[in-house]
Design an enzyme around this catalytic site. Structure first.
Site, PDB file in Angstrom:
ATOM      1  N   ASP A   1      -4.314   1.972  19.912  1.00 24.75           N
ATOM      2  CA  ASP A   1      -3.279   1.273  19.070  1.00 24.75           C
ATOM      3  C   ASP A   1      -2.697   0.115  19.961  1.00 24.75           C
ATOM      4  OD1 ASP A   1      -1.537   2.147  16.358  1.00 24.75           O
ATOM      5  OD2 ASP A   1      -0.726   0.502  17.670  1.00 24.75           O
TER       6      ASP A   1
ATOM      7  N   HIS B   1     -15.407   0.859   4.808  1.00 25.62           N
ATOM      8  CA  HIS B   1     -14.070   0.447   4.654  1.00 25.62           C
ATOM      9  C   HIS B   1     -13.708   1.012   3.306  1.00 25.62           C
ATOM     10  CE1 HIS B   1     -10.692  -2.195   4.042  1.00 25.62           C
ATOM     11  NE2 HIS B   1     -10.912  -2.052   2.560  1.00 25.62           N
TER      12      HIS B   1
ATOM     13  N   ASN C   1      -0.937   7.427   7.356  1.00 20.94           N
ATOM     14  CA  ASN C   1      -0.007   6.471   6.322  1.00 20.94           C
ATOM     15  C   ASN C   1      -0.726   6.022   5.038  1.00 20.94           C
ATOM     16  OD1 ASN C   1       2.440   6.833   8.245  1.00 20.94           O
ATOM     17  ND2 ASN C   1       1.571   4.957   9.357  1.00 20.94           N
TER      18      ASN C   1
ATOM     19  N   GLY D   1       4.240   3.486   4.587  1.00 20.85           N
ATOM     20  CA  GLY D   1       4.494   2.678   5.812  1.00 20.85           C
ATOM     21  C   GLY D   1       2.970   2.120   6.632  1.00 20.85           C
TER      22      GLY D   1
ATOM     23  N   HIS E   1      -6.996  -0.231   5.809  1.00 21.70           N
ATOM     24  CA  HIS E   1      -8.407   0.480   5.965  1.00 21.70           C
ATOM     25  C   HIS E   1      -7.844   1.836   6.432  1.00 21.70           C
ATOM     26  CE1 HIS E   1     -12.655   0.051   8.061  1.00 21.70           C
ATOM     27  NE2 HIS E   1     -12.027   1.179   8.345  1.00 21.70           N
TER      28      HIS E   1
ATOM     29  N   HIS F   1      -7.177   5.179   8.563  1.00 22.05           N
ATOM     30  CA  HIS F   1      -7.102   5.600   9.746  1.00 22.05           C
ATOM     31  C   HIS F   1      -6.541   6.675  10.053  1.00 22.05           C
ATOM     32  CE1 HIS F   1      -4.429   2.328   9.184  1.00 22.05           C
ATOM     33  NE2 HIS F   1      -3.643   2.968  10.225  1.00 22.05           N
TER      34      HIS F   1
ATOM     35  N   HIS G   1      -3.935   8.470  12.926  1.00 22.73           N
ATOM     36  CA  HIS G   1      -3.388   8.119  14.243  1.00 22.73           C
ATOM     37  C   HIS G   1      -3.324   9.234  15.084  1.00 22.73           C
ATOM     38  CE1 HIS G   1      -1.024   4.311  13.275  1.00 22.73           C
ATOM     39  NE2 HIS G   1      -1.102   4.889  11.788  1.00 22.73           N
TER      40      HIS G   1
HETATM   41  P1  5GP Z   1      -0.597   1.753   9.782  1.00 21.31           P
HETATM   42  O1  5GP Z   1       0.798   1.443   9.745  1.00 21.31           O
HETATM   43  O2  5GP Z   1      -1.441   1.035   8.700  1.00 21.31           O
HETATM   44  O3  5GP Z   1      -0.795   3.461   9.497  1.00 21.31           O
HETATM   45  O4  5GP Z   1      -0.906   1.659  11.356  1.00 21.31           O
HETATM   46  C1  5GP Z   1      -1.616   0.327  11.687  1.00 21.31           C
HETATM   47  C2  5GP Z   1      -1.602   0.532  13.262  1.00 21.31           C
HETATM   48  O5  5GP Z   1      -2.529  -0.574  13.654  1.00 21.31           O
HETATM   49  C3  5GP Z   1      -0.436   0.173  13.774  1.00 21.31           C
HETATM   50  O6  5GP Z   1       0.190   1.314  14.522  1.00 21.31           O
HETATM   51  C4  5GP Z   1      -0.654  -1.018  14.619  1.00 21.31           C
HETATM   52  O7  5GP Z   1       0.215  -0.915  15.874  1.00 21.31           O
HETATM   53  C5  5GP Z   1      -1.905  -1.032  14.857  1.00 21.31           C
HETATM   54  N1  5GP Z   1      -2.372  -2.345  14.922  1.00 21.31           N
HETATM   55  C6  5GP Z   1      -2.212  -3.545  13.966  1.00 21.31           C
HETATM   56  N2  5GP Z   1      -2.758  -4.517  14.473  1.00 21.31           N
HETATM   57  C7  5GP Z   1      -3.907  -4.167  15.627  1.00 21.31           C
HETATM   58  C8  5GP Z   1      -4.757  -4.853  16.401  1.00 21.31           C
HETATM   59  O8  5GP Z   1      -5.097  -5.735  16.230  1.00 21.31           O
HETATM   60  N3  5GP Z   1      -5.251  -3.754  17.403  1.00 21.31           N
HETATM   61  C9  5GP Z   1      -5.076  -2.699  17.653  1.00 21.31           C
HETATM   62  N4  5GP Z   1      -5.688  -1.929  18.677  1.00 21.31           N
HETATM   63  N5  5GP Z   1      -4.394  -1.931  16.738  1.00 21.31           N
HETATM   64  C10 5GP Z   1      -3.686  -2.776  15.932  1.00 21.31           C
HETATM   65 ZN    ZN Z   2     -11.823  -2.478   6.517  1.00 16.69          ZN
END
Ligand code: 5GP
Ligand code: ZN
Length: 112
Positions: free
Chosen positions: A30, A46, A86, A92, A97, A99, A101
């Site tokens: 991340d 996707h 999330n 949040g 896409h 994923h 964590h």
């Molecule tokens: P979400 O909030 O969608 O569950 O998590 C998205 C995560 O992607 C966040 O923790 C954010 O820091 C991470 N993230 C956003 N943009 C990028 C990126 O360009 N590269 C990487 N490696 N992580 C990203």
């Molecule tokens: Zn995607």
């Protein structure tokens, strides 16, 4: 998905710090880590979130779940780890896409 951030990372059109990949998933660090170890486990296919999950994803989802402890061990997370998914703006989710964590390391994470 041409305008999806994680699809672009998976396709190598945007850089990332990859720690693992196979035919079904790519795993990278991340960019804004919330723990000493903070990985994102991202399917190559996707779909936006758990809201779009269909039976065709069953094998993929099991594959990702079984991969988590393997990745955690490789990262040295001997005492355990946290997983977060999330879903949607109300959950949040920033990147639409799906994923998982994977977080851990350092101080004991607070429960909730
Ligand atoms: P979400 O909030 O969608 O569950 O998590 C998205 C995560 O992607 C966040 O923790 C954010 O820091 C991470 N993230 C956003 N943009 C990028 C990126 O360009 N590269 C990487 N490696 N992580 C990203
Ligand atoms: Zn995607």
């Amino acid at each position: 998905m041409t305008d999806c951030l994680f699809c672009k990372i998976i396709e190598g059109k945007l850089p990332s710090d990859r720690v693992y990949e196979d035919d079904q998933v790519v795993v990278f660090k991340d960019i804004h880590p919330k723990a000493p170890v903070h990985l994102l486990v991202v399917p190559r296919v996707h779909f936006a979130s758990l809201n779009e999950l269909v039976p065709a994803h069953d094998g993929l989802m099991t594959h990702m779940l079984r991969l988590l402890p393997v990745l955690a061990r490789k990262q040295g997370l001997e005492t355990g780890f946290r997983t977060v998914i999330n879903t949607g703006p109300g959950g949040g989710q920033e990147v639409p896409h799906l994923h998982i964590h994977l977080l851990g390391g350092g101080a004991r994470l607070p429960g909730f």
